[in-house]
Each structure stands twice: as C-alpha cells, then as structure tokens.
Write a protein that holds these residues in place. Structure first.
Motif, PDB file in Angstrom:
ATOM      1  N   SER A  44      33.423 -17.487  33.897  1.00  0.00           N
ATOM      2  CA  SER A  44      33.874 -16.303  33.869  1.00  0.00           C
ATOM      3  C   SER A  44      33.141 -14.855  33.825  1.00  0.00           C
ATOM      4  CB  SER A  44      35.198 -16.150  32.590  1.00  0.00           C
ATOM      5  OG  SER A  44      34.239 -16.050  31.354  1.00  0.00           O
ATOM      6  N   GLN A  45      32.064 -15.163  33.627  1.00  0.00           N
ATOM      7  CA  GLN A  45      30.887 -14.083  33.952  1.00  0.00           C
ATOM      8  C   GLN A  45      30.871 -13.606  35.317  1.00  0.00           C
ATOM      9  OE1 GLN A  45      28.029 -13.602  30.644  1.00  0.00           O
ATOM     10  NE2 GLN A  45      26.551 -13.107  32.285  1.00  0.00           N
TER      11      GLN A  45
ATOM     12  N   ASN B 273      34.736 -11.224  21.546  1.00  0.00           N
ATOM     13  CA  ASN B 273      33.305 -11.653  21.204  1.00  0.00           C
ATOM     14  C   ASN B 273      32.778 -10.348  21.045  1.00  0.00           C
ATOM     15  OD1 ASN B 273      30.892 -12.161  21.076  1.00  0.00           O
ATOM     16  ND2 ASN B 273      30.659 -13.451  22.986  1.00  0.00           N
TER      17      ASN B 273
ATOM     18  N   TYR C  64      38.619 -16.422  25.457  1.00  0.00           N
ATOM     19  CA  TYR C  64      38.708 -17.234  24.124  1.00  0.00           C
ATOM     20  C   TYR C  64      40.353 -17.498  24.205  1.00  0.00           C
ATOM     21  CZ  TYR C  64      34.019 -16.681  23.020  1.00  0.00           C
ATOM     22  OH  TYR C  64      32.485 -16.847  23.175  1.00  0.00           O
TER      23      TYR C  64
ATOM     24  N   SER D 222      34.764 -22.796  29.962  1.00  0.00           N
ATOM     25  CA  SER D 222      33.675 -22.880  28.861  1.00  0.00           C
ATOM     26  C   SER D 222      33.795 -23.128  27.481  1.00  0.00           C
ATOM     27  CB  SER D 222      32.974 -21.494  29.030  1.00  0.00           C
ATOM     28  OG  SER D 222      32.354 -21.474  30.577  1.00  0.00           O
ATOM     29  N   LYS D 223      34.963 -22.435  27.080  1.00  0.00           N
ATOM     30  CA  LYS D 223      35.268 -22.493  25.556  1.00  0.00           C
ATOM     31  C   LYS D 223      36.264 -23.357  25.307  1.00  0.00           C
ATOM     32  CE  LYS D 223      32.634 -18.573  25.638  1.00  0.00           C
ATOM     33  NZ  LYS D 223      31.213 -18.909  25.242  1.00  0.00           N
TER      34      LYS D 223
ATOM     35  N   ASP E 156      39.094  -9.817  29.445  1.00  0.00           N
ATOM     36  CA  ASP E 156      38.126 -11.233  29.443  1.00  0.00           C
ATOM     37  C   ASP E 156      38.916 -11.982  28.494  1.00  0.00           C
ATOM     38  OD1 ASP E 156      36.569 -13.139  29.053  1.00  0.00           O
ATOM     39  OD2 ASP E 156      34.572 -11.689  28.908  1.00  0.00           O
TER      40      ASP E 156
ATOM     41  N   SER F 259      38.017 -18.857  31.565  1.00  0.00           N
ATOM     42  CA  SER F 259      36.924 -20.263  32.354  1.00  0.00           C
ATOM     43  C   SER F 259      37.289 -21.332  31.391  1.00  0.00           C
ATOM     44  CB  SER F 259      35.578 -19.902  32.392  1.00  0.00           C
ATOM     45  OG  SER F 259      35.032 -19.992  31.314  1.00  0.00           O
TER      46      SER F 259
END
Ligand SMILES: Cc1ncc(COP(=O)(O)O)c(C=O)c1O
Length: 237
Positions: free
Chosen positions: A89-90, A165, A199, A225-226, A196, A223
């Motif tokens: 996602s970055q 975050n 999470y 990722s988490k 974003d 994404s």
C-alpha cells in the motif's frame, strides 16, 4: 543526487528497528506476529508454476481488480477500471499523491499523528504539505471540523490513516459521513481524500468509517501486509 532525497530525514521507526537485538519484543513496525497461511503461499506457487510470472497491464490483472472491486463494494469502486494494483500500500499511497497533486499548485494536508511516509512522499515529489494536528487531550479522536477547517484554497488532498498508525484511533462511520458532507458543501474544485486503510481488517469497533462510502473523491489504499501477514504482495489502491 536528487537534493530532495538528501533532505528527507531517515525514519525514526526504522532507525530504532535497525538496532533491534535478537529476542527483543518489537512494537515498532506494524507487523502481525502470525505467519501467513500456507495455503496462500501454495496457491501463489501453483499459479506461478502453471502460468509463469508475467507482466500484466499497468493497472494490474483485470480479473484480480474485478475481485477487489467486488470485495470492497465502495460505491465509486465500480468494476476493475477503478482499481489499481500496486506492490504494497505504500506504493499505492505514493502513486496517489504523485498522480493527483500538481506540485506547482496543490497542497497535501496530513492528518497527524500520521504514518511518516505521507509527508516524506510529498517532500520527495516537491509537493507542498501541511499538518493538521488532532488533539492529544482528546486522545487524538478524529475531529472532522478541525480537519475541514484546516483545508485552504491550495489543499487538493487530505490523507487520513484510519485505523491509525500510530494512535490506533478509528474514524467512525458518523465522522466519515460528516467529513463527506462538509467537503461536498465547500463547492469548487474537489478536495481528494486518501484513506489509508491498511489496518481495516484489524478494527475492533462496530462502526468503522469508510470515507469512500460517502465521498466520491476518495482514494483507498490497502494491502495484505497486515491482514494476512503477506508483506510486499500485490494490493489495491
Ligand atoms: C499506516 C501504514 N500505511 C502503509 C504501510 C506500508 O504498507 P505496505 O507494506 O502495504 O506497503 C504501513 C506499514 O507499516 C503502515 O503502517
């Protein structure tokens, strides 16, 4: 060397993480301790063995984009054409800021406390940015009026990380609705909102706010990722 890169301060989180000793409990990087499910890795390996690892069209595999659009179901995310696949996602955040802001005229408003990358990406792109600070004495709740009142004529995008975050705060459904109402009431050139939502799947309130449900000028980044402990895998922006 690009002077803009030289000006960007190293990430404090990364500096601390680099000093980590073995056995230390790492509360710094947002990383679930769970391992990814083996079935995802097996499915990816099977796909690669059968189909190869090929280039896709620039916006990503249309069949995957279609599934992502259906999964999120946001009103403006109708079909594959409104989805862009990135690596994490970055990259989605980077592409959104790079694409939507004209550095000569447009400003990014960062809702703080925020993930440090948003301001760094603006800095890298030479796009002006400002911070609007949520109040510590209100436990950093999302104060929609504070945010919208900070928008000025140059502001073309607001970036909001929710769930946040580093604070863990969650924008509530009523906040998302009100943010949309206030931004739409401004008239004139639309102000984009980049939410974003990395999470999103680790949310423990009953009424999380998704700005894309109410506001047509929203870009959502997420994404695996988490949610699935699959860092560096394809995601949606
Ligand atoms: C708020 C936030 N956005 C984006 C990222 C980067 O996510 P990805 O691994 O999908 O690039 C992180 C990683 O910690 C994060 O905390």
């Amino acid at each position: 060397m690009n002077p803009r890169v030289a000006e960007i301060e190293p990430s404090v989180i990364r500096m601390i993480a680099a000093k980590k000793k073995s056995g230390a409990i790492d509360l710094g990087l947002g990383e679930p301790t769970l391992l990814p499910q083996q079935r995802f890795i097996d499915a990816a390996a099977r796909w690669a063995a059968e189909h190869g690892v090929k280039y896709t069209v620039n916006a990503g595999d249309p069949a995957l984009s279609e599934l992502i659009a259906a999964h999120y179901g946001y009103p403006g995310m109708r079909g594959a054409r409104n989805v862009c696949i990135t690596t994490g996602s970055q990259e989605a955040v980077f592409v959104a800021i790079k694409t939507m802001l004209d550095p000569a005229t447009d400003e990014l408003l960062v809702v703080d406390p925020a993930y440090p990358a948003y301001a760094k990406i603006a800095q890298l792109e030479g796009a002006p940015y400002r911070h609007v600070h949520l109040r510590a004495d209100e436990d950093f709740r999302y104060d929609v009026d504070l945010i919208v009142d900070a928008v000025d004529r140059a502001t073309r995008m607001i970036v909001i990380g929710s769930p946040a975050n580093p604070t863990g705060r969650v924008l509530r459904d009523a906040d998302a609705r009100r943010l949309a109402e206030r931004l739409l009431a401004r008239g004139g050139k639309p102000v984009w909102v980049l939410q974003d939502e990395i999470y999103r799947e680790l949310t423990y309130v009953d009424d999380p706010g998704h700005i894309a449900d109410y506001y047509p000028y929203t870009i959502v980044a997420n994404s695996l990722s988490k949610s699935n402990a699959l860092r560096g895998c394809a995601s949606a922006g």
